[in-house]
Design a protein around this motif. Structure first.
Motif, mmCIF file in Angstrom:
data_model
loop_
_atom_site.group_PDB
_atom_site.id
_atom_site.type_symbol
_atom_site.label_atom_id
_atom_site.label_comp_id
_atom_site.label_asym_id
_atom_site.label_seq_id
_atom_site.Cartn_x
_atom_site.Cartn_y
_atom_site.Cartn_z
ATOM 1 N N ALA A 40 0.828 -1.207 0.000
ATOM 2 C CA ALA A 40 0.000 0.000 0.000
ATOM 3 C C ALA A 40 0.865 1.260 0.000
ATOM 4 O O ALA A 40 0.470 2.290 0.526
ATOM 5 C CB ALA A 40 -0.932 -0.009 1.208
ATOM 6 N N GLY A 58 3.749 3.817 -2.379
ATOM 7 C CA GLY A 58 3.659 4.655 -3.576
ATOM 8 C C GLY A 58 3.437 3.856 -4.846
ATOM 9 O O GLY A 58 2.745 4.318 -5.760
ATOM 10 N N ALA A 59 4.013 2.661 -4.923
ATOM 11 C CA ALA A 59 3.873 1.859 -6.136
ATOM 12 C C ALA A 59 2.407 1.478 -6.355
ATOM 13 O O ALA A 59 1.896 1.527 -7.476
ATOM 14 C CB ALA A 59 4.747 0.614 -6.042
ATOM 15 N N ASN A 79 -2.223 -5.359 2.591
ATOM 16 C CA ASN A 79 -0.967 -4.815 3.094
ATOM 17 C C ASN A 79 -0.658 -5.344 4.479
ATOM 18 O O ASN A 79 -1.568 -5.637 5.267
ATOM 19 C CB ASN A 79 -1.042 -3.282 3.134
ATOM 20 N N ARG A 80 0.647 -5.457 4.763
ATOM 21 C CA ARG A 80 1.105 -5.907 6.087
ATOM 22 C C ARG A 80 0.507 -5.038 7.186
ATOM 23 O O ARG A 80 0.065 -5.521 8.222
ATOM 24 C CB ARG A 80 2.638 -5.852 6.123
ATOM 25 N N THR A 81 0.499 -3.737 6.945
ATOM 26 C CA THR A 81 -0.138 -2.802 7.874
ATOM 27 C C THR A 81 -1.515 -2.465 7.297
ATOM 28 O O THR A 81 -1.632 -1.624 6.404
ATOM 29 C CB THR A 81 0.707 -1.513 7.994
ATOM 30 N N LYS A 92 -2.891 1.128 6.365
ATOM 31 C CA LYS A 92 -2.416 1.850 5.174
ATOM 32 C C LYS A 92 -3.252 1.481 3.953
ATOM 33 O O LYS A 92 -3.516 2.309 3.080
ATOM 34 C CB LYS A 92 -0.932 1.564 4.919
HETATM 35 P P1 ATR Z 1 6.931 2.125 -2.587
HETATM 36 O O1 ATR Z 1 6.828 3.599 -2.712
HETATM 37 O O2 ATR Z 1 7.949 1.481 -3.476
HETATM 38 O O3 ATR Z 1 5.593 1.456 -2.698
HETATM 39 P P2 ATR Z 1 6.911 2.135 0.289
HETATM 40 O O4 ATR Z 1 5.999 3.292 0.282
HETATM 41 O O5 ATR Z 1 8.081 2.124 1.238
HETATM 42 O O6 ATR Z 1 7.532 1.886 -1.124
HETATM 43 O O7 ATR Z 1 6.033 0.834 0.527
HETATM 44 C C1 ATR Z 1 6.605 -0.422 0.671
HETATM 45 C C2 ATR Z 1 5.484 -1.452 0.753
HETATM 46 O O8 ATR Z 1 6.066 -2.748 0.894
HETATM 47 C C3 ATR Z 1 4.565 -1.258 1.939
HETATM 48 O O9 ATR Z 1 3.262 -1.632 1.555
HETATM 49 C C4 ATR Z 1 5.142 -2.229 2.961
HETATM 50 O O10 ATR Z 1 4.225 -2.694 3.908
HETATM 51 P P3 ATR Z 1 3.926 -1.814 5.246
HETATM 52 O O11 ATR Z 1 3.046 -0.688 4.825
HETATM 53 O O12 ATR Z 1 3.256 -2.750 6.184
HETATM 54 O O13 ATR Z 1 5.281 -1.342 5.744
HETATM 55 C C5 ATR Z 1 5.524 -3.364 2.060
HETATM 56 N N1 ATR Z 1 6.535 -4.247 2.633
HETATM 57 C C6 ATR Z 1 7.850 -4.006 2.797
HETATM 58 N N2 ATR Z 1 8.474 -5.065 3.360
HETATM 59 C C7 ATR Z 1 7.517 -6.008 3.577
HETATM 60 C C8 ATR Z 1 7.518 -7.349 4.122
HETATM 61 N N3 ATR Z 1 8.632 -7.912 4.552
HETATM 62 N N4 ATR Z 1 6.345 -7.995 4.149
HETATM 63 C C9 ATR Z 1 5.199 -7.431 3.695
HETATM 64 N N5 ATR Z 1 5.144 -6.191 3.180
HETATM 65 C C10 ATR Z 1 6.278 -5.490 3.100
#
Ligand code: ATR
Length: 274
Positions: free
Chosen positions: A129, A131-132, A152-154, A157
């Motif tokens: 969830a 920026g991508a 999403n993990r969180t 969001k």
């Molecule tokens: P981007 O802009 O590339 O999307 P970001 O805003 O840092 O980068 O988002 C990273 C995403 O990867 C988030 O949805 C994050 O989940 P959280 O919102 O819970 O942090 C997810 N993400 C990163 N590492 C993860 C993991 N080990 N397991 C599950 N989700 C992960």
């Protein structure tokens, strides 16, 4: 006179954008010069303005500057505004800075045109969830999927995205546990786990028969997500190299008014997923 463009990022050494745009220019007969510029982490805006002052006509923006690129714009498009991020700027008429975000449309074009997977009527799941995902939601919704879901993990969001996009697209949102018992025709990994090599808690049965598993990261081979998909019986797996090339084609069209053919560049950059 040769028009100048650049990609800005930090780091930027790995960028394929100069190669892509130089080949687009050669194929379409456009007189442009395209370079990669590493902007200092605290100097994005200054670097953009200096490039414009030296005759630059536009820039692509890579990590970690996509939010700042949106902020520096005087005229962002609606999809850049909703994404809260821009990956492309165009300098026009003195002080105007137009901004757009072509990542989502690049993703959709890759899935539909290059991979031959129409999204209309399909159940589509985005993992992550950040920026991508934000950048991908409107372009995917425009293709009228039967269902667009974000896990999403969180979870909060993901719920925030449902709220932010409520006027534009109905979203199903939640944590990974809410995916239990559901299956999807297209599953897109928009988390950063393609880079960190972490596995995601994907429940059994997530991939519908004939599903496509799409990893937005490119050049990392079979990421944990793609391996999980293959282990679940998914035959159609792809990484984001086509998304990269297709977003570049949209930028080139926006800047130059000419749509480049992407097939030759894509064939050159595609690495078999093993
Ligand atoms: P981007 O802009 O590339 O999307 P970001 O805003 O840092 O980068 O988002 C990273 C995403 O990867 C988030 O949805 C994050 O989940 P959280 O919102 O819970 O942090 C997810 N993400 C990163 N590492 C993860 C993991 N080990 N397991 C599950 N989700 C992960």
């Amino acid at each position: 006179m040769t028009d100048r463009y650049a990609v800005l990022g930090h780091p930027i050494g790995h960028s394929k954008s100069p190669l892509i745009h130089t080949q687009f220019a050669q194929a379409t007969g456009q007189d442009i010069h395209y370079t990669a510029i590493e902007a200092p982490l605290d100097g994005f805006a200054d670097t953009v303005l200096a490039f414009r002052a030296s005759g630059g006509r536009g820039v692509n923006v890579s990590l970690p500057f996509k939010l700042q690129a949106f902020e520096i714009a005087t005229e962002p498009t609606e999809r850049a505004r909703l994404a809260g991020a821009a990956n492309c700027l165009k300098f026009v008429d003195g002080d105007r800075i137009l901004a757009d975000n072509f990542d989502g449309v690049g993703l959709v074009n890759d899935i539909q045109r290059n991979l031959g997977f129409p999204l209309a009527g399909k159940r589509v799941l985005l993992l992550g969830a950040g920026g991508a995902t934000r950048g991908a939601l409107l372009p995917i919704a425009a293709e009228r999927p039967a269902l667009l879901s974000v896990a999403n993990r969180t979870p909060d969001k993901a719920h925030q995205l449902r709220h932010d996009f409520a006027a534009h697209v109905p979203l199903q949102t939640g944590g990974y546990d809410t995916l239990l018992g559901q299956s999807f025709d297209v599953v897109i990994n928009a988390t950063s786990t393609g880079l960190s090599q972490d596995a995601l808690p994907l429940p059994d049965g997530l991939f519908a028969p004939g599903a496509l598993a799409y990893e937005m990261v490119y050049g990392k081979g079979l990421t944990p997500f793609l391996k999980q998909a293959q282990a679940a019986g998914v035959a159609r797996v792809a990484d984001g190299v086509g998304m990269l090339v297709e977003q570049a084609a949209e930028a080139f069209l926006w800047w130059r008014g000419v749509r480049p053919d992407t097939a030759a560049v894509l064939a050159q950059l595609t690495v078999p997923l093993v």
